[in-house]
Each structure stands twice: as C-alpha cells, then as structure tokens.
Design a protein around this motif. Structure first.
Motif, mmCIF file in Angstrom:
data_model
loop_
_atom_site.group_PDB
_atom_site.id
_atom_site.type_symbol
_atom_site.label_atom_id
_atom_site.label_comp_id
_atom_site.label_asym_id
_atom_site.label_seq_id
_atom_site.Cartn_x
_atom_site.Cartn_y
_atom_site.Cartn_z
ATOM 1 N N VAL A 120 0.833 -1.204 0.000
ATOM 2 C CA VAL A 120 0.000 0.000 0.000
ATOM 3 C C VAL A 120 0.869 1.257 0.000
ATOM 4 O O VAL A 120 0.333 2.374 -0.054
ATOM 5 C CB VAL A 120 -0.946 0.024 1.212
ATOM 6 C CG1 VAL A 120 -1.861 -1.187 1.191
ATOM 7 C CG2 VAL A 120 -0.163 0.103 2.528
ATOM 8 N N ALA A 121 2.175 1.076 0.076
ATOM 9 C CA ALA A 121 3.088 2.217 0.112
ATOM 10 C C ALA A 121 4.439 1.817 -0.437
ATOM 11 O O ALA A 121 4.779 0.635 -0.500
ATOM 12 C CB ALA A 121 3.229 2.739 1.545
ATOM 13 N N LEU A 140 5.021 0.366 -10.656
ATOM 14 C CA LEU A 140 3.735 -0.339 -10.715
ATOM 15 C C LEU A 140 2.911 -0.078 -9.463
ATOM 16 O O LEU A 140 1.693 0.134 -9.520
ATOM 17 C CB LEU A 140 3.981 -1.835 -10.880
ATOM 18 C CG LEU A 140 4.570 -2.275 -12.226
ATOM 19 C CD1 LEU A 140 5.010 -3.741 -12.170
ATOM 20 C CD2 LEU A 140 3.549 -2.073 -13.346
ATOM 21 N N THR A 141 3.565 -0.078 -8.319
ATOM 22 C CA THR A 141 2.859 0.172 -7.059
ATOM 23 C C THR A 141 2.320 1.601 -7.014
ATOM 24 O O THR A 141 1.180 1.837 -6.610
ATOM 25 C CB THR A 141 3.794 -0.080 -5.867
ATOM 26 O OG1 THR A 141 4.260 -1.433 -5.918
ATOM 27 C CG2 THR A 141 3.083 0.147 -4.548
ATOM 28 N N LEU A 142 3.131 2.560 -7.428
ATOM 29 C CA LEU A 142 2.678 3.955 -7.424
ATOM 30 C C LEU A 142 1.540 4.181 -8.398
ATOM 31 O O LEU A 142 0.658 5.016 -8.142
ATOM 32 C CB LEU A 142 3.853 4.879 -7.750
ATOM 33 C CG LEU A 142 4.971 4.935 -6.715
ATOM 34 C CD1 LEU A 142 6.075 5.874 -7.180
ATOM 35 C CD2 LEU A 142 4.434 5.383 -5.351
ATOM 36 N N ALA A 143 1.533 3.437 -9.496
ATOM 37 C CA ALA A 143 0.456 3.581 -10.478
ATOM 38 C C ALA A 143 -0.895 3.185 -9.894
ATOM 39 O O ALA A 143 -1.947 3.600 -10.392
ATOM 40 C CB ALA A 143 0.762 2.754 -11.723
ATOM 41 N N ALA A 146 -0.505 4.129 -4.509
ATOM 42 C CA ALA A 146 0.116 3.886 -3.206
ATOM 43 C C ALA A 146 0.809 5.144 -2.674
ATOM 44 O O ALA A 146 1.234 6.022 -3.423
ATOM 45 C CB ALA A 146 1.136 2.753 -3.332
ATOM 46 N N LEU A 147 0.914 5.218 -1.360
ATOM 47 C CA LEU A 147 1.659 6.279 -0.691
ATOM 48 C C LEU A 147 3.142 6.126 -1.032
ATOM 49 O O LEU A 147 3.653 5.001 -1.137
ATOM 50 C CB LEU A 147 1.443 6.151 0.819
ATOM 51 C CG LEU A 147 2.103 7.176 1.725
ATOM 52 C CD1 LEU A 147 1.502 8.549 1.501
ATOM 53 C CD2 LEU A 147 1.902 6.757 3.186
ATOM 54 N N ARG A 179 5.007 10.299 -12.580
ATOM 55 C CA ARG A 179 4.373 11.615 -12.521
ATOM 56 C C ARG A 179 3.751 11.854 -11.141
ATOM 57 O O ARG A 179 2.694 12.472 -11.010
ATOM 58 C CB ARG A 179 3.336 11.786 -13.630
ATOM 59 C CG ARG A 179 3.937 11.669 -15.029
ATOM 60 C CD ARG A 179 2.949 12.005 -16.118
ATOM 61 N NE ARG A 179 3.573 11.877 -17.429
ATOM 62 C CZ ARG A 179 2.952 12.145 -18.587
ATOM 63 N NH1 ARG A 179 1.687 12.555 -18.579
ATOM 64 N NH2 ARG A 179 3.598 12.004 -19.737
ATOM 65 N N ARG A 180 4.449 11.368 -10.148
ATOM 66 C CA ARG A 180 4.042 11.535 -8.751
ATOM 67 C C ARG A 180 5.131 12.283 -7.992
ATOM 68 O O ARG A 180 6.283 12.332 -8.412
ATOM 69 C CB ARG A 180 3.829 10.157 -8.091
ATOM 70 C CG ARG A 180 2.695 9.321 -8.670
ATOM 71 C CD ARG A 180 1.362 9.655 -8.019
ATOM 72 N NE ARG A 180 1.447 9.565 -6.560
ATOM 73 C CZ ARG A 180 1.327 8.424 -5.853
ATOM 74 N NH1 ARG A 180 1.149 7.270 -6.484
ATOM 75 N NH2 ARG A 180 1.383 8.434 -4.534
ATOM 76 N N GLU A 181 4.764 12.852 -6.855
ATOM 77 C CA GLU A 181 5.724 13.508 -5.973
ATOM 78 C C GLU A 181 5.729 12.784 -4.627
ATOM 79 O O GLU A 181 4.676 12.528 -4.057
ATOM 80 C CB GLU A 181 5.359 14.976 -5.750
ATOM 81 C CG GLU A 181 5.659 15.886 -6.929
ATOM 82 C CD GLU A 181 7.154 16.033 -7.180
ATOM 83 O OE1 GLU A 181 7.932 15.965 -6.201
ATOM 84 O OE2 GLU A 181 7.535 16.213 -8.347
ATOM 85 N N PRO A 182 6.910 12.440 -4.119
ATOM 86 C CA PRO A 182 6.953 11.750 -2.824
ATOM 87 C C PRO A 182 6.861 12.708 -1.649
ATOM 88 O O PRO A 182 7.175 13.901 -1.764
ATOM 89 C CB PRO A 182 8.337 11.095 -2.851
ATOM 90 C CG PRO A 182 9.177 12.080 -3.619
ATOM 91 C CD PRO A 182 8.259 12.632 -4.695
#
Length: 340
Positions: A120-121, A140-143, A146-147, A179-182
């Motif tokens: 989940v993260a 794949l997880t971020l897609a 997931a946190l 295309r995410r920001e942590p």
C-alpha cells in the motif's frame, strides 16, 4: 560554543564527518572535544543505506565515542512517516537496502520487494544495488495510487572519489516515470531533524553540515541556527548565491569552528571589507588583522553579509571584484573569479 545557546549538535555525516570510509581531517578531534565539553552530539544522516548500529560502528572505528542511539537516519524517519499514515502490519514496498527494510519492520509494518505482494506504500532510500527492475516494481505500485515516501532527495552522495549519484537521482527517475511527488522524510524536510531533537530532548540545536540544500535548509525548516562547513558539497559560489532559506548562521572551513561558532557568524569581518557597487557587483578589499585565522572563509563571510543584505530574499550570483592585489588573490582562491 555556548552550552546555554545550543543544547545539542545535530551533525551531518557524508561530507561533514567523513567522505566515504575516511574521516575528514580534524573532524574526529573537533567532535570529541565538543563531547568532552559536555555537549550532546547527535549524528543525523540522510543516507538510508546503513543501520544505525553499522553507522555507529564506522564512527567508532574512526575514533569517535558514539553509541547506536547517537545516530538518527533518514530510514528511521521515513519509517516513522509511513507508520503514522498506514495501518499496522501494512505491506510496504522497500526500494533500498535491508537496513531500510529493518526499519519498516521496527515500526510494525511489513516490508516487501514486489508489487505482486500488494503493498500500500513505497519507501525509497539509497542503495547502490537499485536498478531498473527495482524501480519498475515501485512504478507499478505507485500507479495503483500507493503512498510514496522518499527517505531523502539528495541528488549526489559525497565519496572519497568525488560526488556520486544520490537517492534523489533515483527518486527523479521514479518521479518522471510515475508523474508523482513523494513525501520527504530526510533533510531539508523537518521529520528527520525533529526526530533527532526529540531523542535528546533538544529545543535549541545547532544543525551542522556541508550542504545548503539539505543541512542548512533543514535548519531553517525547524527554525534552528546552522553551521556550514566547506568540506563537502556546497562551494563558496553556491553560498554567495544561496536563497534566504538556505543561508547558514555560521560558516567555517571545518568542524574546528565548533569550539566557538560565534566567531564564524556570517557578518562583516574587520580583516576584510565588502561593499556592493552601483551595478550590483561586489568589491572585496583587505582591512585589518581580522578575527579568524582562516582568511579565506573570513573573506567569504564578509562577502555574504554584504550581498545578502543587498538582495534580501532574492537570489543572484554577483560578480566579485578585488580592490587590491590581496583581495584579487583571495577571490581566485575562493573560486569566485570563474567566467570573468
């Protein structure tokens, strides 16, 4: 350093205490002297690749008096940030070393290495073994929404051979792909330094490091005074052009300044005069004997004091002129004559 002014030293490691496996000259002696004066010394590192015990062991081998509890890592901070947001026992994809996975276990979460395991993260820390396959699993997880927590976003890592790609460079690859920001746990974000403060019950620490964009910016994030040492990443040119939230309180050649940081506060120095010309450039001139035996850094502090006062919060890389031969030699020694 006045014990009543700063109740703890929060000291960076890479580029401040050591470069790779080797201690920076004078660092061990300066830190041991601080400890002998009764000061609390905590080692706060953005490097998430090693366990606190391993870091403490390395520091002990270098000659420092240190225990595992004196070391706070961005892996610990990253694990704490995750634990506050996901359910106990939740699966977390670890993009990093086994030491980072151990910190995930320590906060009651379950480390996994593949997206098929249903994490989940994602937690991402530096590892020299990170490659395409590991980044692909995380992508794949971020897609799936997931946190994502990055232990740090340092673009480079100092070593005895020079600057190497840091965790931030690998974060950049995953940021581009997803295309995410942590969320960021390490410096310059506050969680790592706050954790270090809480561990030693500090309210007025001095943040010590070699990087403007992590150590010094981290000091600003927790409203603490900071000391920049010129033994690692940031250069005199970087310092002069630093934005307001990356400007240190004190600047010194190395950790020997811990004896009396007030002597290396960024301000005008009687050994040097610096003024802003009408065109916005700076002029450095020699003055009296000065209070700092390291003339190079004393001149740099004088230049910074004048330039920062003139530009306020703005950033600008000034042209620096020498009013006399000694000043011109000093400008060259500081590397501030490049491109002129």
């Amino acid at each position: 350093m006045s014990g009543s002014r700063h109740d703890a030293l929060l000291v960076d490691l890479d580029g401040t205490v050591y470069a790779g496996p080797t201690a920076i000259p004078g660092a061990v002696e300066a830190l041991e002297a601080a400890r002998d004066r009764g000061q609390t010394v905590s080692y706060v590192t953005n490097n998430a690749s090693r366990a606190p015990g391993a870091v403490a062991g390395h520091l002990s081998e270098l000659g420092l008096t240190v225990t595992e509890d004196d070391v706070v890592t961005s892996a610990q901070a990253g694990a704490a940030v995750l634990a506050a947001q996901v359910d106990p026992g939740a699966k977390v994809l670890v993009l990093g070393t086994d030491a980072l996975a151990d910190e995930i276990t320590a906060v009651g979460l379950t480390p996994v290495r593949a997206d098929d395991d249903g994490p989940v993260a994602v937690v991402q820390g530096h590892s020299p073994e990170t490659g395409w396959r590991q980044l692909a699993e995380a992508a794949l997880t971020l897609a799936r929404g997931a946190l994502w927590v990055a232990c740090n976003v340092d673009p480079t890592l100092p070593s005895e051979r020079g600057l190497l790609p840091g965790n931030g460079s690998m974060v950049a690859a995953l940021r581009h792909a997803s295309r995410r920001e942590p969320q960021v746990a390490g410096k310059p974000a506050a969680p790592l330094l706050r954790q270090a403060m809480e561990r030693v019950s500090s309210s007025t620490p001095l943040v010590v490091g070699d990087r403007l964009d992590t150590d010094i910016a981290g000091g600003h994030a927790i409203d603490a005074e900071s000391l920049l040492v010129l033994t690692g990443v940031s250069t005199p040119a970087d310092l002069l052009a630093a934005p307001a939230d990356q400007r240190p309180t004190f600047v010194a050649a190395d950790l020997a300044a811990l004896t009396d940081p007030e002597a290396v506060r960024v301000r005008a120095d009687d050994g040097w005069t610096a003024k802003v010309r009408d065109d916005g450039s700076l002029e450095l001139a020699t003055g009296g004997p000065g209070g700092d035996p390291d003339a190079r850094v004393a001149a740099l502090r004088a230049l910074c004091a004048s330039h920062w006062d003139a530009v306020g919060d703005a950033t600008r890389t000034p042209v620096v002129h020498g009013a006399d031969d000694a000043a011109r030699r000093m400008i060259s020694a500081l590397g501030l004559d490049a491109g002129r």
